[in-house]
Design a protein around this motif. Structure first.
Motif, mmCIF file in Angstrom:
data_model
loop_
_atom_site.group_PDB
_atom_site.id
_atom_site.type_symbol
_atom_site.label_atom_id
_atom_site.label_comp_id
_atom_site.label_asym_id
_atom_site.label_seq_id
_atom_site.Cartn_x
_atom_site.Cartn_y
_atom_site.Cartn_z
ATOM 1 N N TYR A 220 0.844 -1.198 0.000
ATOM 2 C CA TYR A 220 0.000 0.000 0.000
ATOM 3 C C TYR A 220 0.880 1.250 0.000
ATOM 4 C CZ TYR A 220 -3.446 -3.475 1.349
ATOM 5 O OH TYR A 220 -4.241 -4.592 1.379
ATOM 6 N N PHE A 221 0.391 2.282 -0.667
ATOM 7 C CA PHE A 221 1.145 3.513 -0.849
ATOM 8 C C PHE A 221 0.289 4.694 -0.423
ATOM 9 C CE2 PHE A 221 2.390 0.250 -3.752
ATOM 10 C CZ PHE A 221 3.773 0.278 -3.749
ATOM 11 N N GLY A 222 0.860 5.558 0.415
ATOM 12 C CA GLY A 222 0.096 6.675 0.941
ATOM 13 C C GLY A 222 0.926 7.931 1.110
ATOM 14 N N VAL A 223 0.329 8.900 1.778
ATOM 15 C CA VAL A 223 0.954 10.194 2.034
ATOM 16 C C VAL A 223 1.067 10.369 3.543
ATOM 17 C CG1 VAL A 223 0.794 12.689 1.711
ATOM 18 C CG2 VAL A 223 -0.045 11.141 -0.083
ATOM 19 N N LEU A 224 2.267 10.594 4.021
ATOM 20 C CA LEU A 224 2.518 10.745 5.459
ATOM 21 C C LEU A 224 2.609 12.217 5.822
ATOM 22 C CD1 LEU A 224 3.232 9.395 8.196
ATOM 23 C CD2 LEU A 224 5.631 9.519 7.493
ATOM 24 N N GLY A 225 1.947 12.587 6.900
ATOM 25 C CA GLY A 225 1.942 13.983 7.325
ATOM 26 C C GLY A 225 3.255 14.439 7.913
ATOM 27 N N SER A 226 3.881 13.606 8.773
ATOM 28 C CA SER A 226 5.083 14.050 9.472
ATOM 29 C C SER A 226 6.002 12.882 9.797
ATOM 30 C CB SER A 226 4.689 14.754 10.778
ATOM 31 O OG SER A 226 5.811 14.996 11.603
ATOM 32 N N PHE A 227 7.303 13.111 9.593
ATOM 33 C CA PHE A 227 8.324 12.148 9.989
ATOM 34 C C PHE A 227 9.478 12.932 10.608
ATOM 35 C CE2 PHE A 227 11.996 9.279 8.697
ATOM 36 C CZ PHE A 227 11.762 8.360 9.719
ATOM 37 N N LYS A 228 9.805 12.615 11.869
ATOM 38 C CA LYS A 228 10.843 13.340 12.596
ATOM 39 C C LYS A 228 12.061 12.457 12.821
ATOM 40 C CE LYS A 228 7.869 16.579 15.144
ATOM 41 N NZ LYS A 228 7.457 17.055 16.482
ATOM 42 N N LEU A 229 13.231 13.036 12.563
ATOM 43 C CA LEU A 229 14.514 12.402 12.821
ATOM 44 C C LEU A 229 15.398 13.430 13.515
ATOM 45 C CD1 LEU A 229 15.243 10.556 9.447
ATOM 46 C CD2 LEU A 229 14.975 9.463 11.681
ATOM 47 N N GLY A 230 15.632 13.235 14.806
ATOM 48 C CA GLY A 230 16.443 14.206 15.537
ATOM 49 C C GLY A 230 15.809 15.578 15.465
ATOM 50 N N GLY A 231 16.603 16.581 15.054
ATOM 51 C CA GLY A 231 16.086 17.948 14.976
ATOM 52 C C GLY A 231 15.457 18.285 13.637
ATOM 53 N N ILE A 232 15.211 17.282 12.804
ATOM 54 C CA ILE A 232 14.633 17.495 11.476
ATOM 55 C C ILE A 232 13.232 16.900 11.423
ATOM 56 C CG2 ILE A 232 14.764 16.726 9.069
ATOM 57 C CD1 ILE A 232 16.724 18.899 9.518
ATOM 58 N N GLU A 233 12.312 17.631 10.778
ATOM 59 C CA GLU A 233 10.995 17.083 10.500
ATOM 60 C C GLU A 233 10.697 17.229 9.008
ATOM 61 O OE1 GLU A 233 6.267 17.533 11.755
ATOM 62 O OE2 GLU A 233 7.683 19.160 12.160
ATOM 63 N N LEU A 234 10.234 16.139 8.409
ATOM 64 C CA LEU A 234 9.755 16.157 7.034
ATOM 65 C C LEU A 234 8.239 16.031 7.034
ATOM 66 C CD1 LEU A 234 12.323 13.799 5.268
ATOM 67 C CD2 LEU A 234 11.872 16.166 4.637
ATOM 68 N N ARG A 235 7.586 16.835 6.221
ATOM 69 C CA ARG A 235 6.128 16.791 6.117
ATOM 70 C C ARG A 235 5.696 16.521 4.685
ATOM 71 N NH1 ARG A 235 4.709 22.242 9.710
ATOM 72 N NH2 ARG A 235 5.744 21.556 11.659
ATOM 73 N N ASN A 236 4.569 15.828 4.579
ATOM 74 C CA ASN A 236 3.943 15.563 3.282
ATOM 75 C C ASN A 236 4.872 14.724 2.402
ATOM 76 O OD1 ASN A 236 1.649 15.829 1.647
ATOM 77 N ND2 ASN A 236 2.536 17.536 0.501
ATOM 78 N N ILE A 237 5.103 13.482 2.818
ATOM 79 C CA ILE A 237 6.071 12.637 2.118
ATOM 80 C C ILE A 237 5.453 11.280 1.736
ATOM 81 C CG2 ILE A 237 8.008 13.729 3.293
ATOM 82 C CD1 ILE A 237 8.235 11.274 5.062
ATOM 83 N N PRO A 238 5.997 10.619 0.714
ATOM 84 C CA PRO A 238 5.527 9.282 0.333
ATOM 85 C C PRO A 238 5.860 8.251 1.408
ATOM 86 C CG PRO A 238 6.785 10.315 -1.453
ATOM 87 C CD PRO A 238 7.015 11.140 -0.223
ATOM 88 N N VAL A 239 4.945 7.309 1.614
ATOM 89 C CA VAL A 239 5.151 6.239 2.584
ATOM 90 C C VAL A 239 4.526 4.961 2.033
ATOM 91 C CG1 VAL A 239 3.042 6.717 3.895
ATOM 92 C CG2 VAL A 239 4.971 5.596 5.030
ATOM 93 N N GLN A 240 5.089 3.816 2.406
ATOM 94 C CA GLN A 240 4.616 2.522 1.922
ATOM 95 C C GLN A 240 4.533 1.539 3.082
ATOM 96 O OE1 GLN A 240 6.983 -0.302 1.735
ATOM 97 N NE2 GLN A 240 5.287 -1.635 1.161
#
Length: 454
Positions: A220-240
């Motif tokens: 399944y393939f979707g859209v992720l709102g937030s992914f945090k790694l340490g002091g970095i946050e990515l928003r609106n990213i592909p996820v499977q």
């Protein structure tokens, strides 16, 4: 219209797995590696490309186009040369030219879709994925609204909780509690377990049924709102994710698409992952820091959206194109085909075969011990490697029962020698342990230095 070196994405999706063994790379010590192109010579231009002489090949294709402006193959290959080095304007120019000459050229469509995807121009990529027959990608990227891969924060340094059998670090999905993630550059996107997907409330915008090791799995393939790694946050990213019932011992896997959005240092010696905003300024600083430390830049090439390549050597091969499999798992330092091992006279133990799976299919590899494996100034001598039985089109042998098709996402079923150019071998997890490796996706340079990153 014939295509050069098939991408075979459907095979990719059918054979997805987190795998760690030896790449079955094409033997490449033959005449292609010694080709000398004359102006406008199509065969020699292709031979230069096959040998990894990409810049010379690019110039040769340009000469062909001057004489024959309607040469689709030369236009497509010239665009591919630009794409390998993230030179997007020239990639777009020649790939658009190729499609203008042959609107139904699926490989040119794939390359142009990749070109736009790397730039986070998903809306421009969608029709080209569709034209290439890649419906899953087309549906997936069409579902995005607003800017993908929004970066918040300047630097993230994430310590590893473990080194073996694979590096493990903590990340957070949609603001939830810390989860355990591994990373691997043989994987494209961010993959999460079925359990993590459910907890995060993910919904699929596209799906794909695959057959893996005798069982059927839905991806399944979707859209992720937030992914945090340490002091970095990515928003609106592909996820499977998938419905695979084989529960992994970790919650997800970070692929090249995440690492690609930063100036990334994989600090093996310091057991940490360092992410910095990817800008011309950070690229210049990385180059200056490397120069002060006496570290020379190596070329960095990106094929099939996420697979890293540079220049290295095995035994007496001389400098050739090699695949960089950073992260993942495995005790081996490098891998090559049995044909390449034989040509290089690498001591290989055929009495102790390693039986495993690649893309759900059985694969046999053999322990081997080259006198040296080298990437720039980084070297390992008389170390444990794999020689994979499968010629130039095989896959990866899994040395690890963690091979979970659903969680992996995109470890290739096809070996890294099927991109139109030859690959000597691949450098794996254990090779990098004494070093820190910086991946500059802006300048397309690789820096590998001994010891911890500063």
């Amino acid at each position: 219209m014939p295509v050069d070196g098939g991408w075979n994405r459907r095979s990719l999706l059918r054979g997805a797995a987190v795998v760690a063994g030896a790449a079955a790379t094409a033997p490449l010590l033959g005449k292609a590696a010694t080709a000398h192109a004359g102006p406008g010579d199509a065969d020699d231009a292709d031979a230069l490309f096959r040998a990894g002489e990409f810049e010379r090949a690019g110039r040769a294709y340009e000469e062909i186009l001057k004489k024959d402006p309607k040469n689709v193959h030369a236009a497509r290959r010239r665009g591919y040369v630009g794409l390998l080095s993230n030179r997007f304007p020239e990639a777009e120019k020649y790939l658009t030219m190729a499609l203008g000459l042959a609107p139904g050229d699926k490989e040119a469509s794939q390359f142009l879709a990749d070109c736009y995807t790397r730039q986070d121009k998903f809306s421009l990529a969608v029709p080209h994925w569709q034209a290439a027959g890649e419906d899953v990608y087309a549906k997936w990227f069409a579902a995005f609204r607003g800017e993908p891969y929004q970066v918040h924060g300047d630097t993230g340094r994430v310590p590893w909780r473990q080194m073996d059998p694979f590096p493990l670090l903590e990340g957070s999905i949609n603001g939830g509690p810390p989860k355990n993630f591994m990373f691997y550059t043989r994987v494209a996107w961010l993959g999460v377990s079925a359990r993590t997907a459910k907890e995060a409330g993910l919904s699929a915008v596209a799906s794909q049924k695959i057959e893996y090791a005798g069982r059927t799995i839905w991806m399944y393939f979707g859209v992720l709102g937030s992914f945090k790694l340490g002091g970095i946050e990515l928003r609106n990213i592909p996820v499977q994710w998938s419905d695979d019932a084989d529960a992994p011992t970790h919650d997800g896997i970070i692929g090249t698409w995440i690492l690609y959005h930063f100036l990334t240092t994989v600090d093996y010696a310091g057991r940490s992952l360092i992410l910095r905003r990817r800008t011309p300024e950070t690229a210049r600083k990385a180059r200056a820091d490397a120069a002060r430390a006496g570290v020379k830049p190596l070329p960095l090439w990106l094929a099939r959206e996420h697979l890293l390549h540079s220049q290295g050597s095995i035994a007496d091969s001389g400098t050739k194109v090699v695949a960089l499999d950073i992260g993942g798992t495995g005790e081996q330092v490098a891998g090559m085909s049995v044909e390449t091992a034989a040509q290089l006279r690498v001591r290989t133990d055929y009495e102790r075969p390693l039986e495993a799976y690649a893309g759900g299919q059985p694969v046999i590899s053999y322990p081997c011990y080259p006198k040296e494996v080298r990437l720039g100034d980084a070297a390992a001598k008389n170390v444990y490697c794999y020689a994979d039985k499968g010629g130039g089109t095989g896959g990866f042998a899994s040395a690890d029962a963690q091979g979970n098709a659903a969680l992996a996402g995109a470890a290739e079923a096809g070996g890294p020698g099927d991109f139109g150019f030859d690959v000597l071998g691949h450098f794996s997890h254990s090779f990098y342990k004494p070093y820190n490796v910086t991946l500059d996706f802006t300048g397309m340079n690789l820096y590998i230095a001994h010891g911890k990153a500063t």
